[in-house]
Every structure is written in C-alpha cells, then in structure tokens.
Design a protein around this motif. Sequence first.
Motif, PDB file in Angstrom:
ATOM      1  N   ILE A  87       0.845  -1.193   0.000  1.00  0.00           N
ATOM      2  CA  ILE A  87       0.000   0.000   0.000  1.00  0.00           C
ATOM      3  C   ILE A  87       0.881   1.244   0.000  1.00  0.00           C
ATOM      4  O   ILE A  87       1.776   1.364   0.834  1.00  0.00           O
ATOM      5  CB  ILE A  87      -0.931   0.012   1.233  1.00  0.00           C
ATOM      6  CG1 ILE A  87      -1.866  -1.183   1.203  1.00  0.00           C
ATOM      7  CG2 ILE A  87      -1.731   1.305   1.288  1.00  0.00           C
ATOM      8  CD1 ILE A  87      -2.747  -1.288   2.426  1.00  0.00           C
ATOM      9  N   PRO A  88       0.675   2.187  -0.912  1.00  0.00           N
ATOM     10  CA  PRO A  88       1.463   3.433  -0.884  1.00  0.00           C
ATOM     11  C   PRO A  88       1.262   4.162   0.434  1.00  0.00           C
ATOM     12  O   PRO A  88       0.127   4.359   0.886  1.00  0.00           O
ATOM     13  CB  PRO A  88       0.912   4.231  -2.074  1.00  0.00           C
ATOM     14  CG  PRO A  88       0.270   3.215  -2.959  1.00  0.00           C
ATOM     15  CD  PRO A  88      -0.253   2.143  -2.045  1.00  0.00           C
ATOM     16  N   ILE A  89       2.352   4.551   1.052  1.00  0.00           N
ATOM     17  CA  ILE A  89       2.252   5.188   2.364  1.00  0.00           C
ATOM     18  C   ILE A  89       1.498   6.507   2.282  1.00  0.00           C
ATOM     19  O   ILE A  89       0.845   6.928   3.246  1.00  0.00           O
ATOM     20  CB  ILE A  89       3.668   5.396   2.942  1.00  0.00           C
ATOM     21  CG1 ILE A  89       3.585   5.790   4.431  1.00  0.00           C
ATOM     22  CG2 ILE A  89       4.427   6.429   2.154  1.00  0.00           C
ATOM     23  CD1 ILE A  89       2.956   4.771   5.310  1.00  0.00           C
TER      24      ILE A  89
ATOM     25  N   VAL B  35      13.346   8.097   5.646  1.00  0.00           N
ATOM     26  CA  VAL B  35      12.391   8.500   4.610  1.00  0.00           C
ATOM     27  C   VAL B  35      11.013   8.721   5.217  1.00  0.00           C
ATOM     28  O   VAL B  35      10.307   9.687   4.886  1.00  0.00           O
ATOM     29  CB  VAL B  35      12.335   7.437   3.498  1.00  0.00           C
ATOM     30  CG1 VAL B  35      11.239   7.765   2.493  1.00  0.00           C
ATOM     31  CG2 VAL B  35      13.679   7.338   2.795  1.00  0.00           C
ATOM     32  N   GLY B  36      10.601   7.835   6.126  1.00  0.00           N
ATOM     33  CA  GLY B  36       9.309   7.990   6.772  1.00  0.00           C
ATOM     34  C   GLY B  36       9.219   9.256   7.598  1.00  0.00           C
ATOM     35  O   GLY B  36       8.171   9.914   7.621  1.00  0.00           O
ATOM     36  N   ALA B  37      10.304   9.626   8.273  1.00  0.00           N
ATOM     37  CA  ALA B  37      10.301  10.864   9.050  1.00  0.00           C
ATOM     38  C   ALA B  37      10.138  12.078   8.146  1.00  0.00           C
ATOM     39  O   ALA B  37       9.411  13.023   8.474  1.00  0.00           O
ATOM     40  CB  ALA B  37      11.590  10.967   9.869  1.00  0.00           C
ATOM     41  N   VAL B  38      10.810  12.066   6.994  1.00  0.00           N
ATOM     42  CA  VAL B  38      10.697  13.190   6.057  1.00  0.00           C
ATOM     43  C   VAL B  38       9.308  13.233   5.433  1.00  0.00           C
ATOM     44  O   VAL B  38       8.695  14.309   5.308  1.00  0.00           O
ATOM     45  CB  VAL B  38      11.789  13.096   4.969  1.00  0.00           C
ATOM     46  CG1 VAL B  38      11.609  14.190   3.930  1.00  0.00           C
ATOM     47  CG2 VAL B  38      13.176  13.187   5.597  1.00  0.00           C
ATOM     48  N   VAL B  39       8.771  12.074   5.051  1.00  0.00           N
ATOM     49  CA  VAL B  39       7.430  12.025   4.472  1.00  0.00           C
ATOM     50  C   VAL B  39       6.391  12.502   5.476  1.00  0.00           C
ATOM     51  O   VAL B  39       5.463  13.252   5.141  1.00  0.00           O
ATOM     52  CB  VAL B  39       7.109  10.599   3.992  1.00  0.00           C
ATOM     53  CG1 VAL B  39       5.637  10.477   3.613  1.00  0.00           C
ATOM     54  CG2 VAL B  39       7.981  10.235   2.800  1.00  0.00           C
ATOM     55  N   GLY B  40       6.542  12.082   6.734  1.00  0.00           N
ATOM     56  CA  GLY B  40       5.613  12.539   7.754  1.00  0.00           C
ATOM     57  C   GLY B  40       5.639  14.042   7.938  1.00  0.00           C
ATOM     58  O   GLY B  40       4.603  14.679   8.160  1.00  0.00           O
TER      59      GLY B  40
ATOM     60  N   LEU C 255       5.481   1.922   9.851  1.00  0.00           N
ATOM     61  CA  LEU C 255       4.855   1.240   8.719  1.00  0.00           C
ATOM     62  C   LEU C 255       5.834   1.053   7.562  1.00  0.00           C
ATOM     63  O   LEU C 255       5.797   0.027   6.868  1.00  0.00           O
ATOM     64  CB  LEU C 255       3.636   2.039   8.255  1.00  0.00           C
ATOM     65  CG  LEU C 255       2.462   2.114   9.237  1.00  0.00           C
ATOM     66  CD1 LEU C 255       1.347   2.965   8.659  1.00  0.00           C
ATOM     67  CD2 LEU C 255       1.956   0.721   9.588  1.00  0.00           C
ATOM     68  N   ILE C 256       6.706   2.016   7.346  1.00  0.00           N
ATOM     69  CA  ILE C 256       7.654   1.906   6.247  1.00  0.00           C
ATOM     70  C   ILE C 256       8.782   0.926   6.571  1.00  0.00           C
ATOM     71  O   ILE C 256       9.232   0.162   5.716  1.00  0.00           O
ATOM     72  CB  ILE C 256       8.228   3.293   5.897  1.00  0.00           C
ATOM     73  CG1 ILE C 256       7.137   4.176   5.286  1.00  0.00           C
ATOM     74  CG2 ILE C 256       9.395   3.181   4.926  1.00  0.00           C
ATOM     75  CD1 ILE C 256       7.615   5.549   4.890  1.00  0.00           C
ATOM     76  N   ALA C 257       9.240   0.922   7.822  1.00  0.00           N
ATOM     77  CA  ALA C 257      10.424   0.136   8.186  1.00  0.00           C
ATOM     78  C   ALA C 257      10.103  -1.287   8.618  1.00  0.00           C
ATOM     79  O   ALA C 257      11.024  -2.089   8.797  1.00  0.00           O
ATOM     80  CB  ALA C 257      11.178   0.853   9.313  1.00  0.00           C
ATOM     81  N   LEU C 258       8.841  -1.631   8.788  1.00  0.00           N
ATOM     82  CA  LEU C 258       8.489  -2.912   9.403  1.00  0.00           C
ATOM     83  C   LEU C 258       8.769  -4.103   8.496  1.00  0.00           C
ATOM     84  O   LEU C 258       9.348  -5.114   8.938  1.00  0.00           O
ATOM     85  CB  LEU C 258       7.012  -2.893   9.808  1.00  0.00           C
ATOM     86  CG  LEU C 258       6.497  -4.103  10.587  1.00  0.00           C
ATOM     87  CD1 LEU C 258       7.286  -4.279  11.876  1.00  0.00           C
ATOM     88  CD2 LEU C 258       5.012  -3.940  10.881  1.00  0.00           C
ATOM     89  N   PHE C 259       8.384  -4.027   7.225  1.00  0.00           N
ATOM     90  CA  PHE C 259       8.447  -5.212   6.371  1.00  0.00           C
ATOM     91  C   PHE C 259       9.871  -5.737   6.165  1.00  0.00           C
ATOM     92  O   PHE C 259      10.081  -6.963   6.228  1.00  0.00           O
ATOM     93  CB  PHE C 259       7.797  -4.920   5.022  1.00  0.00           C
ATOM     94  CG  PHE C 259       7.777  -6.112   4.104  1.00  0.00           C
ATOM     95  CD1 PHE C 259       6.846  -7.128   4.290  1.00  0.00           C
ATOM     96  CD2 PHE C 259       8.696  -6.236   3.083  1.00  0.00           C
ATOM     97  CE1 PHE C 259       6.827  -8.234   3.448  1.00  0.00           C
ATOM     98  CE2 PHE C 259       8.689  -7.341   2.247  1.00  0.00           C
ATOM     99  CZ  PHE C 259       7.755  -8.346   2.423  1.00  0.00           C
TER     100      PHE C 259
END
Length: 296
Positions: free
Chosen positions: A139-141, A226-231, A165-169
């Motif tokens: 799923i696109p974040i 990346v997730g921190a920047v996207v957030g 969510l981004i780092a889990l998989f």
Amino acid sequence: MSRASLDPAVLTVMAPGGEPPVLREPAQPPVQRRGRGWHGVLPPLAVLAVVVAVIYPVSYSLPPRQRFQLPPPHEVIRVSFLDAGNRRDLVAALGLSAQVALTGLLIAMLIGFVLAVLMSQARWAERSLFPYAVILQSIPILALVPLIAVWLDYGFRARVTVCVLIALFPIIANTLFGLKSAEAGQHDLFTLHGASRWTRLIKLQLPAAMPAAFAGLRIAAGLAVVGAVVGDFFFRQGQPGIGILIDVYRARLQGELLFGAAGMAALLGVAVFWAFGLLNDRVVGRWHDSGRPDRT
C-alpha cells in the motif's frame, strides 16, 4: 616419506640426526577488514569529486535566475552551514527528524522481531500474518497518511507511525528468512539430542538469523529516515522537522537551503545505516563469512 611431509599446507623441517620431521603451520597473514582505512574511503571520495566537478559547469551554464535549481556546492555550504541562523534551523529540524526516525525504527524492530520469531515457530502464524505484512508493504504510504492524521492527530505519534509502517516489512522478511536458514543437518543434530523448541531457537535459529536480520535493519534504517521526512510533509503541527524545511525552501525557491536540508537528511540516513553496519561487524563479523577478509 610420510604424507604429512608432502602436504603443501605445512612446512616440513628435518631436524639434525635424523629425528622425525617437525611440522610447522604456515604463517597466517594479518586479518584485515573490508572497507577499512583509506582503501574504503578513497572510492566514495573519488565519486564525490567527479559529481562535484560535473555540477559546477552545469550550474554556471544556467541563467542566474534559474541557478537555484542546481546551485554550486560552495554556495550550498556557505548559505546552509556557515550562516549561523540557517545552520541553527537545520540542526534543530534534523534533531527532531532523527528522534522520530529512531523511535519508529526501535518500535519496528520490536514488532518485526516478535512477529518473525512467531512465524518461524508456527506455520499457521506465517500463513496467517505474512500476507498482511506484504499487503502493508504494497500500500502506498501516501494513501495511509491522511488516515493516520485523523486517527493520531498531526503530532509526534503520527510521524512515528509512518516510520514504523515503512520500516516494518524489511525487518520481518529478513529476520524470518534468517530464522529459517539454519542447515538441516544442524536441526537433525538438535533433534538427536532431544533439544526443546526454546533451545533450538536460542542456540541455533537466532545465531543463524543474525546476518539476515542485520541486513534488514540496515534497509529499515534508511526507510525510517524516509518515513520521518514524508511525515513532515503532511503533519505540519508542532516543531518543524527536516521535511517541513525542505517543503518551505522549495516554495520559496531557496535552492541553497533546499539542497542543504536534503543533504542533512541524507547524512542522517547514512549515519544510521553506518551505525547498524558497525554493530553488525561487532556481533556477526567475527564468525560469519560476510565479516572475513577479502581473498581476492
């Protein structure tokens, strides 16, 4: 003549008086880690020098009004890091983004390791849970960010959730692969000695999983940044992170500050990646093939 004296792996020295030969092990070369010293630093520095050399002519070939699209590197350094005010803003934003990324990464590590161990011990758990991990990765974040904002508000918790969510998989997939990669012969030996499931997990599967698990952690570390920047792009309440500054500088066409903020975000990802690589060398490098010296 004995077979040992013909073995090229040892040196045969005949003592005086016809005594039996003395077998000496060949001298071992000193162990050198891969990528250490100048041999590991010079190649990336050479690539950086080539990139900088290409940027300058391209930058100065642009009209002055369009030079913000690709400013020369010395202007990026002067405006972003030599100016005290801009440097203070960038460092403060980087600190917040680092806190968000590391918190999300730690939570993803805990959840990922627990789920991977559970799936490695029960086939029904793997069949039940792993498809949802794949779906979550697919799923696109950006499609989930609005929902996260509604559920968790726009603050620190929402940003950390994006990182998780981004780092889990990668943590789940690599750790599960490592736990299932122990050799069949070793499993048979544990079965022969009547080892319990817990003993097999602690003494066989977890050590075998360490190289793959650390590989997953290094991937997840970059994704957490990346997730921190996207957030930051979507959750604009509270103290601004590095992503908010990137968006602000983009809107203002401040190219020097934009490249400076992007460079600091990249350095954060490299630092976290390097830290896990160093930890991997300390934990795994002493006994696994990936930590042995080059033989080429």
